[in-house]
Design a protein around this motif. Structure first.
Motif, PDB file in Angstrom:
ATOM      1  N   GLU A 160     -51.424   4.762   8.878  1.00 24.07           N
ATOM      2  CA  GLU A 160     -50.025   4.327   8.860  1.00 24.07           C
ATOM      3  C   GLU A 160     -49.872   2.963   9.527  1.00 24.07           C
ATOM      4  O   GLU A 160     -49.144   2.096   9.042  1.00 24.07           O
ATOM      5  CB  GLU A 160     -49.164   5.366   9.592  1.00 24.07           C
ATOM      6  CG  GLU A 160     -47.673   5.169   9.443  1.00 24.07           C
ATOM      7  CD  GLU A 160     -47.126   5.672   8.117  1.00 24.07           C
ATOM      8  OE1 GLU A 160     -45.920   5.521   7.900  1.00 24.07           O
ATOM      9  OE2 GLU A 160     -47.912   6.190   7.299  1.00 24.07           O
ATOM     10  N   ASP A 161     -50.583   2.760  10.631  1.00 30.61           N
ATOM     11  CA  ASP A 161     -50.483   1.492  11.356  1.00 30.61           C
ATOM     12  C   ASP A 161     -51.064   0.333  10.564  1.00 30.61           C
ATOM     13  O   ASP A 161     -50.665  -0.818  10.760  1.00 30.61           O
ATOM     14  CB  ASP A 161     -51.199   1.600  12.701  1.00 30.61           C
ATOM     15  CG  ASP A 161     -50.465   2.501  13.684  1.00 30.61           C
ATOM     16  OD1 ASP A 161     -49.281   2.784  13.449  1.00 30.61           O
ATOM     17  OD2 ASP A 161     -51.082   2.914  14.676  1.00 30.61           O
ATOM     18  N   THR A 162     -52.022   0.616   9.688  1.00 36.82           N
ATOM     19  CA  THR A 162     -52.604  -0.436   8.854  1.00 36.82           C
ATOM     20  C   THR A 162     -51.708  -0.750   7.670  1.00 36.82           C
ATOM     21  O   THR A 162     -51.417  -1.923   7.379  1.00 36.82           O
ATOM     22  CB  THR A 162     -53.997  -0.015   8.345  1.00 36.82           C
ATOM     23  OG1 THR A 162     -54.844   0.295   9.467  1.00 36.82           O
ATOM     24  CG2 THR A 162     -54.647  -1.135   7.540  1.00 36.82           C
ATOM     25  N   LEU A 163     -51.259   0.276   6.991  1.00 35.23           N
ATOM     26  CA  LEU A 163     -50.456   0.071   5.783  1.00 35.23           C
ATOM     27  C   LEU A 163     -49.026  -0.364   6.092  1.00 35.23           C
ATOM     28  O   LEU A 163     -48.374  -0.985   5.241  1.00 35.23           O
ATOM     29  CB  LEU A 163     -50.439   1.355   4.950  1.00 35.23           C
ATOM     30  CG  LEU A 163     -51.802   1.807   4.401  1.00 35.23           C
ATOM     31  CD1 LEU A 163     -51.660   3.126   3.656  1.00 35.23           C
ATOM     32  CD2 LEU A 163     -52.410   0.754   3.492  1.00 35.23           C
ATOM     33  N   LYS A 164     -48.556  -0.042   7.303  1.00 35.66           N
ATOM     34  CA  LYS A 164     -47.188  -0.418   7.686  1.00 35.66           C
ATOM     35  C   LYS A 164     -47.207  -1.110   9.045  1.00 35.66           C
ATOM     36  O   LYS A 164     -46.493  -0.745   9.976  1.00 35.66           O
ATOM     37  CB  LYS A 164     -46.291   0.822   7.734  1.00 35.66           C
ATOM     38  CG  LYS A 164     -46.149   1.516   6.387  1.00 35.66           C
ATOM     39  CD  LYS A 164     -45.264   2.757   6.489  1.00 35.66           C
ATOM     40  CE  LYS A 164     -45.153   3.465   5.142  1.00 35.66           C
ATOM     41  NZ  LYS A 164     -44.325   4.698   5.243  1.00 35.66           N
ATOM     42  N   ALA A 165     -48.026  -2.147   9.138  1.00 39.94           N
ATOM     43  CA  ALA A 165     -48.212  -2.855  10.406  1.00 39.94           C
ATOM     44  C   ALA A 165     -46.944  -3.567  10.857  1.00 39.94           C
ATOM     45  O   ALA A 165     -46.116  -3.980  10.041  1.00 39.94           O
ATOM     46  CB  ALA A 165     -49.349  -3.871  10.265  1.00 39.94           C
ATOM     47  N   ASP A 166     -46.777  -3.695  12.178  1.00 40.36           N
ATOM     48  CA  ASP A 166     -45.661  -4.460  12.721  1.00 40.36           C
ATOM     49  C   ASP A 166     -45.830  -5.948  12.426  1.00 40.36           C
ATOM     50  O   ASP A 166     -44.871  -6.661  12.169  1.00 40.36           O
ATOM     51  CB  ASP A 166     -45.572  -4.291  14.241  1.00 40.36           C
ATOM     52  CG  ASP A 166     -45.246  -2.871  14.645  1.00 40.36           C
ATOM     53  OD1 ASP A 166     -44.427  -2.239  13.956  1.00 40.36           O
ATOM     54  OD2 ASP A 166     -45.805  -2.398  15.643  1.00 40.36           O
ATOM     55  N   ARG A 167     -47.068  -6.394  12.520  1.00 37.16           N
ATOM     56  CA  ARG A 167     -47.389  -7.807  12.295  1.00 37.16           C
ATOM     57  C   ARG A 167     -48.886  -7.935  12.072  1.00 37.16           C
ATOM     58  O   ARG A 167     -49.668  -7.048  12.450  1.00 37.16           O
ATOM     59  CB  ARG A 167     -46.957  -8.681  13.460  1.00 37.16           C
ATOM     60  CG  ARG A 167     -47.861  -8.674  14.702  1.00 37.16           C
ATOM     61  CD  ARG A 167     -47.830  -7.397  15.458  1.00 37.16           C
ATOM     62  NE  ARG A 167     -48.250  -7.511  16.840  1.00 37.16           N
ATOM     63  CZ  ARG A 167     -48.597  -6.469  17.577  1.00 37.16           C
ATOM     64  NH1 ARG A 167     -48.590  -5.235  17.044  1.00 37.16           N
ATOM     65  NH2 ARG A 167     -48.933  -6.605  18.836  1.00 37.16           N
TER      66      ARG A 167
END
Length: 440
Positions: A160-167
């Motif tokens: 999730e953190d890769t596909l929907k990264a903050d920046r």
């Protein structure tokens, strides 16, 4: 694009799988034959939600492959991502030996112009050092451009953190290299921050050190709340409403662990000392966290006087839920302190028992359920806030315990359910205890 990823740990494997998921042709390279054999069979060597599902999907669809042979993996790569480990050395600095070996392997096998991306967490100046290693040992006449692209993955939500990264941070002194990495990530549709290489390297350390400091701060406040008879959860909520503060990472507990925060804080502190820049705030962050990991044992000693001969149930071993990672997990210090005090420990974790046994050893007993851990226990420690522990019927645990005493290191049990119990002693972190004696 054709991408090669060196290293199949949390960062390398999650990155490779996600790049394949957004349409790139990815080859993941690792010298560990056992891991590569597992990956070729569609099995992930690490526990991470959705990882195995996407691994199988993209391997089946031909966008994701695995090999131990650098020559095969690098032959057609336009972009090469280094995602090997940079563990902590004894003196606190980052151990760059895996990175150095990766650079040597690349220098021997690169056969075409490419962009080399350092995704591993590295001290300032490392990208320049890697480039020097590469240029000094290249076997082919090729052009190499460097990019620093630090990762910000959380174990348990890495996909999730890769596909929907903050920046996405892209540090490079070469415009064309920066543009190529932007093109690789563009399908993710997330903000880019373009900066120089050294700033990109420090951003990762600064981010993790700040979050670790925030955790240690709220834990220090929790200890103050206990002494003052206040409730740290109300205090944290009041702080979090302030947009300048924010509510994230204000959950009091028994401290941080994992592969990033402990080593990154110490590595940044080591860098500050090398550069002659005092950073006592980081020293205090580390000190508070080390003390906090002993908190439950201290509470139990205060309650019982001695732990010799007591049976303690431990719920949770991994450093956080939704992962089997035991690196710097508070459970390690807790288990060792309990057994050193003469206690018998029975522990349950939904996925981390196998890894825990490698680290903690057989000084504790590993069981297959929360109820089995709690059976005949004098006290129960909640160490990791797994969802199944939060949802567990507390009464069912108390029914099998010798004494109905719970020390909640994550403040994750439902207080309403606890108060519904006729007899219980419940000791959270930074909040008043709940003590009910039959007719109370």
């Amino acid at each position: 694009m054709k991408v090669a990823v060196l290293g199949t740990g949390y960062v390398g494997l999650s990155t490779g799988v996600c790049l394949a998921e957004i349409g790139h042709e990815v080859v993941c390279i690792d010298v560990d034959e056992r891991k590569i054999d597992l990956l070729k069979e569609g099995k992930s060597p690490i526990y991470e939600p959705r990882l195995e599902e996407l691994l199988i999907k993209n391997s089946t669809e031909g966008r994701l492959a695995f090999t131990t042979f650098h020559q095969q993996g690098l032959r057609e790569a336009d972009i090469i991502i280094i995602a090997v480990g940079t563990p902590q050395s004894d003196d606190g600095r980052a151990d760059l030996s895996y990175l150095e070996q990766a650079a040597k392997d690349l220098a021997e096998h690169i056969v075409r112009d490419c962009v080399v991306v350092v995704k591993s967490t590295v001290p300032v100046g490392t990208n320049e050092y890697v480039k020097q290693l590469l240029l000094g040992q290249l076997k082919s006449n090729v052009e190499i451009k460097m990019v620093s692209n630090p990762e910000f993955l959380r174990q348990g939500s890495a996909i999730e953190d890769t596909l929907k990264a903050d920046r996405i941070i892209i540090g490079s002194d070469d415009v064309s290299a920066s543009e190529k990495i932007q093109e690789m990530y563009r399908p993710l549709n997330v903000p880019f921050l373009l900066t120089d290489v050294r700033s990109a390297e420090i951003i990762k350390y600064a981010s993790n050190a700040f979050l670790a400091t925030k955790i240690s701060f709220i834990n220090a406040i929790a200890n103050l709340c206990e002494a003052a008879g206040a409730d740290v959860e109300d205090v944290a909520k009041g702080m979090g409403f302030d947009k300048r503060v924010g509510s994230a990472f204000l959950n009091a507990g028994i401290g941080y662990g994992g592969s990033c925060f402990p080593k990154d804080v110490k590595a940044l502190l080591h860098t500050s000392r090398e550069l002659g820049v005092p950073f006592s705030l980081l020293e205090e962050t580390i000190s508070i966290n080390e003390h906090q990991q002993e908190l439950l044992v201290d509470k139990a000693l205060k309650r019982f006087g001695t732990l010799n001969g007591k049976k303690i149930a431990m719920l949770g071993l991994s450093f956080k839920p939704n992962t089997d990672d035991m690196r710097e997990a508070p459970s390690i210090k807790i288990a060792r302190s309990l057994t050193a005090s003469g206690a018998e420990v029975a522990a349950f974790d939904p996925v981390a028992a196998s890894n825990a046994r490698k680290v903690i050893g057989d000084i504790i007993t590993y069981v297959d359920s929360a109820v089995e851990a709690a059976k005949d226990a004098d006290a129960l420690f909640v160490v990791t806030e797994w969802e199944e522990f939060k949802q567990h019927d507390v009464a069912a645990l108390l029914d099998v315990m010798k004494q109905p005493i719970i020390f909640d290191g994550r403040n994750c049990l439902d207080e309403a359910a606890l108060k519904a119990c006729k007899t219980i002693e419940y000791y959270p972190v930074g909040r008043p205890a709940v003590i009910l004696k039959g007719n109370d």
